[in-house]
Design an enzyme around this catalytic site. Structure first.
Site, mmCIF file in Angstrom:
data_model
loop_
_atom_site.group_PDB
_atom_site.id
_atom_site.type_symbol
_atom_site.label_atom_id
_atom_site.label_comp_id
_atom_site.label_asym_id
_atom_site.label_seq_id
_atom_site.Cartn_x
_atom_site.Cartn_y
_atom_site.Cartn_z
ATOM 1 N N MET A 30 0.856 -1.194 0.000
ATOM 2 C CA MET A 30 0.000 0.000 0.000
ATOM 3 C C MET A 30 0.897 1.250 0.000
ATOM 4 O O MET A 30 0.451 2.338 0.384
ATOM 5 C CB MET A 30 -0.938 -0.015 1.201
ATOM 6 C CG MET A 30 -1.873 -1.236 1.163
ATOM 7 S SD MET A 30 -3.470 -0.965 1.936
ATOM 8 C CE MET A 30 -2.967 -0.592 3.605
ATOM 9 N N GLY A 36 11.391 -2.617 5.480
ATOM 10 C CA GLY A 36 10.709 -3.915 5.481
ATOM 11 C C GLY A 36 10.223 -4.292 4.083
ATOM 12 O O GLY A 36 10.442 -5.420 3.617
ATOM 13 N N HIS A 37 9.577 -3.335 3.413
ATOM 14 C CA HIS A 37 9.131 -3.604 2.038
ATOM 15 C C HIS A 37 10.317 -3.882 1.116
ATOM 16 O O HIS A 37 10.259 -4.770 0.269
ATOM 17 C CB HIS A 37 8.375 -2.381 1.473
ATOM 18 C CG HIS A 37 7.101 -2.048 2.171
ATOM 19 N ND1 HIS A 37 6.964 -0.928 2.954
ATOM 20 C CD2 HIS A 37 5.899 -2.687 2.204
ATOM 21 C CE1 HIS A 37 5.716 -0.871 3.427
ATOM 22 N NE2 HIS A 37 5.057 -1.933 3.000
ATOM 23 N N GLN A 61 -10.430 -2.413 2.093
ATOM 24 C CA GLN A 61 -9.973 -3.160 3.263
ATOM 25 C C GLN A 61 -9.901 -2.298 4.513
ATOM 26 O O GLN A 61 -9.471 -2.763 5.573
ATOM 27 C CB GLN A 61 -8.638 -3.852 2.975
ATOM 28 C CG GLN A 61 -7.435 -2.949 2.932
ATOM 29 C CD GLN A 61 -6.211 -3.684 2.411
ATOM 30 O OE1 GLN A 61 -6.157 -4.097 1.259
ATOM 31 N NE2 GLN A 61 -5.218 -3.885 3.263
ATOM 32 N N GLY A 147 5.041 -9.856 4.158
ATOM 33 C CA GLY A 147 5.736 -9.722 5.433
ATOM 34 C C GLY A 147 4.955 -10.394 6.550
ATOM 35 O O GLY A 147 3.727 -10.303 6.610
ATOM 36 N N LYS A 149 4.810 -9.552 9.557
ATOM 37 C CA LYS A 149 4.189 -8.645 10.521
ATOM 38 C C LYS A 149 2.671 -8.783 10.441
ATOM 39 O O LYS A 149 1.988 -8.775 11.461
ATOM 40 C CB LYS A 149 4.599 -7.194 10.278
ATOM 41 C CG LYS A 149 4.062 -6.269 11.384
ATOM 42 C CD LYS A 149 4.571 -4.870 11.283
ATOM 43 C CE LYS A 149 3.704 -3.999 10.442
ATOM 44 N NZ LYS A 149 2.356 -3.691 10.938
ATOM 45 N N SER A 185 6.702 -0.291 10.021
ATOM 46 C CA SER A 185 5.326 -0.166 9.527
ATOM 47 C C SER A 185 5.141 1.216 8.933
ATOM 48 O O SER A 185 5.695 2.197 9.443
ATOM 49 C CB SER A 185 4.343 -0.353 10.689
ATOM 50 O OG SER A 185 3.059 0.112 10.304
ATOM 51 N N SER A 186 4.342 1.280 7.876
ATOM 52 C CA SER A 186 4.060 2.579 7.258
ATOM 53 C C SER A 186 3.376 3.498 8.247
ATOM 54 O O SER A 186 3.514 4.720 8.169
ATOM 55 C CB SER A 186 3.161 2.388 6.038
ATOM 56 O OG SER A 186 3.735 1.444 5.172
#
Lengths: 280, 280
Positions: A30, A36-37, A61, A147, A149, A185-186
């Site tokens: 997203m 992480g990405h 979502q 991921g 997470k 995390s974003s």
């Protein structure tokens, strides 16, 4: 690096690549990318000729319109990071491109979505399932990287791939953490300096909870411990801390001695919803 | 003609064909083939390099176990008919091959499945949607052929293809009829000589109902007419006769002057459930 906004352009390009015998690895995101990405992109690059990253903040979502509105959007810097990481194709469609009309079809994953994220975000996994199906059908990857997470998301998508016979492999990848333990995390970018300083308590609590369970504490005792823990940090609002079987995500009363146990947590911190998990 | 029973063999063969640039047309069936099915094979052969037919009596789309048990299975003569028609590949898996475990994922098509077949066969379109998704993901056709006798099925699958962005085209094909008007169906083989002689009344009623609607009768009047009609033929047990918009399948009160109108019927005849429709 190719950047496409339409399904047709993306498919034209990728079909030519596949005809030339190139394998496709896919990293759906997203946006608001972080290390992480990028680690998912790197995993894909090692195993596939072409790596595709999608950037789409999927409205269906989000059960909370405010969360959708506040979700960070940083397309330009995302593309810079992806180019630097050697990503080959970015697919960044508009909501209108993905949903010319709203889907009538709804997905229901049964028990997988009555716990944790499913319980607290009604409709969330329907939105995830539909959009990931769409993306799989557009990109047609051999492998797709997710991921850990989002542990429950990985379980849901794996179930969907089995149930619908998608011809691809799901590759779960480890959660990346900041030096102080906070899961990348974003949403972390939405934390203030003050809440950012508190955020590592989530992983600290997970580590302590794991130790408790390993010393024989029950799930209920561990949950009570978590509630107590956050009494010292009233900036947190604990949504859930669940101890579950790693595969089925169904609650367990003790740490699983046969298989793996997952401790999953969701908590609000200064209005930002953070999730994390630890598996042992 | 290749006959495969496993997903792996089918995919290996078809991937090689696709790499060689051959287009794939797909006709999913439950076997017990008749001239109607063969007309779908012929349509596919005209438009694709390779035509694949699947034969699978899908247990998850039967709400009635007796209906599933009695569904005719004639694999050997099916394959003879397909070979004669020039079909290239038959995929005839076992239930265990298609469902190593029962799917957890359920499909809900909303209003499309609260009417007619959906109303009288709860869970039917979930079963259809899941199995057709699986087959699409296994065969990966450019075009897939469906008979319009199952009008609601065509509408549901078209919706699913849109909602999940399947990269293929649905080709609806006209219903084939016997000389006396009876819509061709695998279930017709289960009719006795006596009920077979009565069966054309279904299409005769549809033709009369169409004339009534065209002369300005309301849907309610036409439905009352249908009930009356079958009073003369007590061997029939009318399940529904619905007058609906052709695209949405939602009930209409009068024949649609702007778009197309569909009259859809389901009736039991000597324990055999028959469906048919007429569109104008």
């Amino acid at each position: 690096m190719q950047i496409f906004n339409t399904i047709a352009e993306t498919q034209n390009y990728l079909k030519a690549q596949q005809k030339a015998g190139k394998t496709i690895g896919f990293v759906p995101t997203m946006g608001a990318l972080h290390t992480g990405h990028i680690s998912l992109i790197e995993s894909s690059k090692k195993e596939n000729a072409i790596t595709v990253c999608s950037i789409f903040v999927n409205p269906t979502q989000f059960n909370n319109p405010e969360d959708l509105k506040k979700y960070p959007r940083t397309l330009e810097t995302d593309c810079e990071m992806l180019a630097k990481a050697g990503c080959d194709v970015v697919f960044a469609p508009s909501a209108e491109e993905m949903y010319p009309s709203l889907p009538k079809l709804k997905f229901d994953f049964g028990t997988l979505e009555t716990v944790m994220e499913g319980k607290f975000r009604p409709g969330h996994f329907n939105g995830v399932g539909i959009v990931v199906s769409k993306l799989f059908n557009i990109v047609k990857p051999e492998k797709a990287y997710f991921g850990l997470k989002d542990l429950q998301q990985v379980a849901v998508i794996r179930q969907m791939v089995n149930d619908l016979s998608f011809d691809l492999e799901i590759i779960p990848c480890p959660t990346l953490r900041e030096a102080d333990g906070l899961a990348m995390s974003s949403r972390n970018t939405r934390l203030s300096a003050e809440t950012r300083a508190l955020a590592p308590h989530i992983y600290q609590l997970l580590t302590l909870a794991k130790e408790q369970l390993q010393s024989g504490a029950s799930a209920a005792e561990t949950q009570a411990f978590a509630t107590d823990y956050f009494r010292n940090y009233p900036a947190f609002e604990l949504e859930y801390l669940e101890i579950a079987n790693f595969d089925t995500l169904e609650p367990v009363t003790q740490a699983d001695t046969a298989g793996k146990t997952a401790i999953c947590i969701a908590a609000f911190l200064g209005g930002v919803r953070l999730i994390d998990n630890i598996v042992f």
